[in-house]
Structures are given as structure tokens and as C-alpha cells.
Design an enzyme around this catalytic site. Structure first.
Site, PDB file in Angstrom:
ATOM      1  N   GLU A 106      52.377 -36.753 -36.501  1.00  0.00           N
ATOM      2  CA  GLU A 106      52.783 -37.934 -35.729  1.00  0.00           C
ATOM      3  C   GLU A 106      53.304 -39.009 -36.688  1.00  0.00           C
ATOM      4  O   GLU A 106      52.959 -39.031 -37.868  1.00  0.00           O
ATOM      5  CB  GLU A 106      51.558 -38.402 -34.908  1.00  0.00           C
ATOM      6  N   ASP A 110      48.645 -45.957 -33.106  1.00  0.00           N
ATOM      7  CA  ASP A 110      48.614 -47.371 -32.741  1.00  0.00           C
ATOM      8  C   ASP A 110      47.358 -47.607 -31.894  1.00  0.00           C
ATOM      9  O   ASP A 110      46.274 -47.813 -32.433  1.00  0.00           O
ATOM     10  CB  ASP A 110      49.915 -47.668 -31.988  1.00  0.00           C
ATOM     11  N   ARG A 172      66.111 -45.482 -36.085  1.00  0.00           N
ATOM     12  CA  ARG A 172      65.370 -44.312 -36.558  1.00  0.00           C
ATOM     13  C   ARG A 172      65.917 -43.785 -37.885  1.00  0.00           C
ATOM     14  O   ARG A 172      65.208 -43.164 -38.654  1.00  0.00           O
ATOM     15  CB  ARG A 172      65.449 -43.172 -35.530  1.00  0.00           C
TER      16      ARG A 172
HETATM   17  P1  IMP Z   1      49.581 -44.957 -29.302  1.00  0.00           P
HETATM   18  O1  IMP Z   1      49.327 -44.038 -28.179  1.00  0.00           O
HETATM   19  O2  IMP Z   1      49.487 -46.393 -28.917  1.00  0.00           O
HETATM   20  O3  IMP Z   1      48.766 -44.657 -30.541  1.00  0.00           O
HETATM   21  O4  IMP Z   1      51.110 -44.794 -29.551  1.00  0.00           O
HETATM   22  C1  IMP Z   1      51.703 -44.283 -30.626  1.00  0.00           C
HETATM   23  C2  IMP Z   1      53.173 -44.297 -30.332  1.00  0.00           C
HETATM   24  O5  IMP Z   1      53.660 -45.627 -30.066  1.00  0.00           O
HETATM   25  C3  IMP Z   1      53.893 -43.842 -31.578  1.00  0.00           C
HETATM   26  O6  IMP Z   1      54.088 -42.461 -31.551  1.00  0.00           O
HETATM   27  C4  IMP Z   1      55.182 -44.621 -31.519  1.00  0.00           C
HETATM   28  O7  IMP Z   1      56.129 -43.905 -30.772  1.00  0.00           O
HETATM   29  C5  IMP Z   1      54.853 -45.892 -30.786  1.00  0.00           C
HETATM   30  N1  IMP Z   1      54.623 -47.015 -31.728  1.00  0.00           N
HETATM   31  C6  IMP Z   1      53.458 -47.643 -31.983  1.00  0.00           C
HETATM   32  N2  IMP Z   1      53.609 -48.620 -32.887  1.00  0.00           N
HETATM   33  C7  IMP Z   1      54.914 -48.586 -33.241  1.00  0.00           C
HETATM   34  C8  IMP Z   1      55.709 -49.366 -34.170  1.00  0.00           C
HETATM   35  O8  IMP Z   1      55.252 -50.282 -34.883  1.00  0.00           O
HETATM   36  N3  IMP Z   1      57.013 -49.039 -34.245  1.00  0.00           N
HETATM   37  C9  IMP Z   1      57.586 -48.045 -33.504  1.00  0.00           C
HETATM   38  N4  IMP Z   1      56.894 -47.303 -32.631  1.00  0.00           N
HETATM   39  C10 IMP Z   1      55.569 -47.581 -32.498  1.00  0.00           C
HETATM   40 MG    MG Z   2      55.765 -41.295 -31.540  1.00  0.00          MG
END
Ligand code: IMP
Ligand code: MG
Length: 182
Positions: A106, A110, A172
Site C-alpha cells: 500500500e 491513514d 501521481r
Molecule cells: P485509510 O483507509 O484512511 O488508511 O486510507 C488510505 C488511503 O487514503 C490511501 O491508500 C490513499 O489512497 C488515501 N490517502 C490517505 N492520505 C493520503 C495523502 O496524504 N495523500 C494522498 N492520498 C492519501
Molecule cells: Mg491507496
């Protein structure tokens, strides 16, 4: 075209959080650890689309062990349901992972909801082992507790782009990681 110029100017104003060289060095040491931990094995590396594509492609080229790759695409349902951890699979794996040593790759952890869901979902498909590799981790933003097995960099709570990560599908392709200034 005027729009394009405006975007180009903005990129220059984004602060670099991690240079391409810093990322390359860290990816190399992560690959060494994985090659060592999985020696005599042939793990299946599952890239989470789309953000992990660049990281996965650099990482596997630094490995000294044979691997297979596959991809999965997921999307969360939006803010109101994101807190409940509802994640949707948009594109599933092409193969069964039963009996395989699986590594989910991954870009960033976040809130932890995506990986929490993926580990539960893929874990129920009887892999021999299941671990998580992430390039970035923002532990300050967790909604559910989640610890990746391999992590490149722990970063502060800032929105970052580049090296596969996007903001509205832009940026990206940047080779370094930059902070979006609000
Ligand atoms: P989570 O489910 O909140 O842990 O989400 C993770 C996903 O959110 C990652 O795979 C990213 O696609 C997106 N994401 C979280 N933080 C960022 C960031 O700072 N920049 C870009 N995408 C982010
Ligand atoms: Mg992602």
C-alpha cells in the site's frame, strides 16, 4: 492551457517532504528486509490500486527473491460511511491466495480503515501468511488501530502527493513526495 500553467506553478510551490533519493534508499532497505524474511519463498505481492503502483514496481525490482504480483482496487464509500469502515472492492484479485505467502503493498496508512478491511477480507481466504508493506504511515490520523509489518516512513498529518499518491488524480507521476499547501 492556461489551466496547465497554473497547475505547474503550484507544483513548484509544494514543499518536498521526501526526495526521490531518500525514497529510493529506503525502498532498497525495505526490499533487503523482505528478501531476507522471505528467502526460499515466493510471495504474492498484492498492490492496492492505484496509489501503490509506483512503490510496488520499484520495490519488486530491488528484491532478490522470486515473486508474483497481483492487484486489488478498493474505494471507501465516502465520509459519512468511512467511519464505519465500509470499503468496496472495485477490482478483485485474479487468483486464489489459499496457501500463499501474501504481502499487501500500500502507498499510505491513514485512518487504517482500508488496510483493516483488506487484512480481514484477504485473511479469510486462507493464505499461508499475510503481511502488510506500506511506504508511508500517518499514525496521527488512525480511526482503527492498525500496525503495518513493514513501513518506509512515518510522516506527520499532512496531505502528500507524488510517487503514486494523488490529489484528485493529479501529481501521481512526481518522483518525490510533496506536501499540498492548504
Ligand atoms: P485509510 O483507509 O484512511 O488508511 O486510507 C488510505 C488511503 O487514503 C490511501 O491508500 C490513499 O489512497 C488515501 N490517502 C490517505 N492520505 C493520503 C495523502 O496524504 N495523500 C494522498 N492520498 C492519501
Ligand atoms: Mg491507496
Amino acid at each position: 492551457m492556461a489551466e496547465h500553467n497554473a497547475v505547474d506553478k503550484k507544483i513548484e510551490n509544494f514543499d518536498v517532504m521526501l526526495s526521490a533519493e531518500e525514497i529510493e534508499g529506503r525502498v532498497r532497505t525495505m526490499a533487503e528486509s523482505i528478501s531476507n524474511d522471505y528467502r526460499d519463498k515466493r510471495p504474492l505481492m498484492i498492490g492496492v490500486l492505484k496509489g501503490a503502483v509506483i512503490f510496488l514496481s520499484d520495490l519488486i525490482r530491488c528484491l532478490t527473491i522470486p515473486v508474483e504480483i497481483d492487484f486489488i482496487a478498493v474505494s471507501s464509500y465516502g465520509n459519512s460511511t468511512a467511519t464505519s469502515g465500509v470499503v468496496r472492492i472495485l477490482k478483485d484479485l485474479e487468483q486464489s491466495i489459499e496457501g500463499k505467502d501474501v504481502l499487501i503493498v500500500e502507498d499510505i496508512v491513514d485512518t487504517g480503515l482500508t488496510l483493516n478491511y483488506l487484512v480481514e477480507n484477504l485473511g479469510s481466504r486462507q493464505p499461508k501468511s499475510l503481511k502488510v508493506v506500506t511506504l508511508l504511515d500517518k499514525p496521527d490520523r488512525r480511526k482503527v488501530s492498525f500496525e503495518p509489518d513493514y513501513c518506509g516512513f512515518i510522516i506527520p498529518d499532512r496531505f502528500v502527493v507524488g510517487y503514486g499518491l494523488d490529489y484528485g488524480e493529479d501529481y501521481r507521476q512526481l518522483s518525490d513526495l510533496r506536501v499540498i499547501n492548504e
